[in-house]
Design an enzyme around this catalytic site. Structure first.
Site, PDB file in Angstrom:
ATOM      1  N   ARG A  78       0.862  -1.195   0.000  1.00  8.98           N
ATOM      2  CA  ARG A  78       0.000   0.000   0.000  1.00  8.98           C
ATOM      3  C   ARG A  78       0.891   1.236   0.000  1.00  8.98           C
ATOM      4  O   ARG A  78       1.149   1.847   1.029  1.00  8.98           O
ATOM      5  CB  ARG A  78      -0.909  -0.022   1.231  1.00  8.98           C
ATOM      6  CG  ARG A  78      -1.937   1.108   1.264  1.00  8.98           C
ATOM      7  CD  ARG A  78      -2.866   0.912   2.455  1.00  8.98           C
ATOM      8  NE  ARG A  78      -3.853   1.958   2.548  1.00  8.98           N
ATOM      9  CZ  ARG A  78      -3.654   3.144   3.116  1.00  8.98           C
ATOM     10  NH1 ARG A  78      -2.475   3.430   3.643  1.00  8.98           N
ATOM     11  NH2 ARG A  78      -4.617   4.033   3.148  1.00  8.98           N
ATOM     12  N   SER A 117     -12.688  -3.202   1.321  1.00  9.73           N
ATOM     13  CA  SER A 117     -12.915  -2.521   2.610  1.00  9.73           C
ATOM     14  C   SER A 117     -14.371  -2.111   2.716  1.00  9.73           C
ATOM     15  O   SER A 117     -14.916  -1.524   1.771  1.00  9.73           O
ATOM     16  CB  SER A 117     -12.072  -1.244   2.693  1.00  9.73           C
ATOM     17  OG  SER A 117     -10.715  -1.555   2.707  1.00  9.73           O
ATOM     18  N   LYS A 136      -4.361   6.422   8.118  1.00 12.06           N
ATOM     19  CA  LYS A 136      -5.202   6.693   6.942  1.00 12.06           C
ATOM     20  C   LYS A 136      -5.832   8.058   7.134  1.00 12.06           C
ATOM     21  O   LYS A 136      -6.667   8.242   8.027  1.00 12.06           O
ATOM     22  CB  LYS A 136      -6.266   5.595   6.829  1.00 12.06           C
ATOM     23  CG  LYS A 136      -7.098   5.651   5.549  1.00 12.06           C
ATOM     24  CD  LYS A 136      -7.915   4.364   5.468  1.00 12.06           C
ATOM     25  CE  LYS A 136      -9.145   4.414   4.611  1.00 12.06           C
ATOM     26  NZ  LYS A 136      -9.059   4.744   3.263  1.00 12.06           N
TER      27      LYS A 136
HETATM   28  N1  3NM Z   1      -8.036   1.121   6.164  1.00  5.85           N
HETATM   29  P1  3NM Z   1      -3.152   1.142  11.511  1.00  5.85           P
HETATM   30  S1  3NM Z   1      -8.104   1.848   8.579  1.00  5.85           S
HETATM   31  C1  3NM Z   1      -5.628   1.190   5.554  1.00  5.85           C
HETATM   32  O1  3NM Z   1     -11.050   1.534   8.027  1.00  5.85           O
HETATM   33  C2  3NM Z   1      -6.730   1.355   6.504  1.00  5.85           C
HETATM   34  O2  3NM Z   1     -10.810   0.730   6.034  1.00  5.85           O
HETATM   35  C3  3NM Z   1      -8.893   1.359   7.164  1.00  5.85           C
HETATM   36  O3  3NM Z   1      -3.568   1.371   9.986  1.00  5.85           O
HETATM   37  C4  3NM Z   1     -10.358   1.207   7.071  1.00  5.85           C
HETATM   38  O4  3NM Z   1      -2.998  -0.329  11.722  1.00  5.85           O
HETATM   39  C5  3NM Z   1      -6.592   1.757   7.837  1.00  5.85           C
HETATM   40  O5  3NM Z   1      -1.817   1.855  11.643  1.00  5.85           O
HETATM   41  C6  3NM Z   1      -5.299   2.079   8.511  1.00  5.85           C
HETATM   42  O6  3NM Z   1      -4.199   1.767  12.374  1.00  5.85           O
HETATM   43  C7  3NM Z   1      -4.822   1.009   9.465  1.00  5.85           C
END
Ligand code: 3NM
Length: 210
Positions: free
Chosen positions: A40, A111, A140
């Protein structure tokens, strides 16, 4: 799709690794035992052009060395060019049903944040869904507000056959709750990519999710 590949699903781009060498971070995570990797590379600091493709290929080669699926986030053209194991799309990316047609036989992840999006993902032929953000995330920029475990629990109950991975703010401290809520696994960026001891953190997470 073998739903066990979702157990500990590491997502990373070079922008998530601070001053660390991203390929070193990825190899440490692979040595620790991640079950899946998502490339990503997006947002501020992301690689571009030839550098982007070369770096993607290096990540893919590492995944092959450790026998771990290599999934591309969003960029279907890159996934086709590299013959990646799959693609993961969000709601603002290319439509899942189009990706399904472009990438037959490959893993398709989507997602989702609402029940309607779950239904659409199933209709599009998704192999798994990512439900989040469960907890607050800094990885994000346009993430939705944290939903907690209630939406995940509802979807797990309604669709027991559907492989589901939780995402967003998941750490060693809270991963167990996500698994107990019924997810097949946890998707993680920062708790792994920014860990001081990446391999050790992955091993600890594996003990929790398995
Ligand atoms: N998608 P971390 S939250 C790439 O809610 C991504 O769909 C999300 O990163 C969604 O593990 C997210 O550092 C980021 O919180 C996740």
């Amino acid at each position: 799709m073998n739903r066990n590949i979702l157990n500990l699903y590491f997502i990373m781009g070079s922008q998530n690794c601070g001053n660390a060498d991203p390929l070193h971070v990825l190899e440490s995570a692979l040595k620790g035992g991640i079950s899946c990797f998502q490339f990503r590379e997006k947002g501020e600091g992301a690689r571009q052009g030839e550098d982007y493709i070369k770096y993607a290929r290096s990540c893919q080669n590492l995944c092959k060395k450790y026998g771990v699926p290599f999934i591309v986030n969003d960029d279907v053209r890159l996934a086709e060019e590299l013959q990646a194991d799959g693609v993961h799309v969000g709601q603002d990316d290319e439509l899942a049903q189009h990706v399904r047609v472009r990438m037959p036989g490959k893993i398709l992840g989507v997602s989702v944040h609402t029940s309607e999006e779950v239904v659409s993902a199933i209709q599009a032929g998704a192999d798994y869904i990512g439900v989040g953000p469960i907890y607050e995330t800094k990885s994000k920029a346009d993430a939705k507000p944290a939903a907690g475990l209630s939406f995940l629990t509802k979807i797990v109950t309604e669709y027991p056959e559907l492989p589901i991975v939780g995402i967003g703010g998941i750490t060693i401290e809270n991963a167990k709750r996500v698994i107990e809520a019924g997810a097949d696994g946890v998707s993680i960026i920062s708790a792994i990519s920014q860990a001081e001891d990446v391999q050790g953190t992955v091993k600890q997470l594996l003990n929790i999710v398995k």
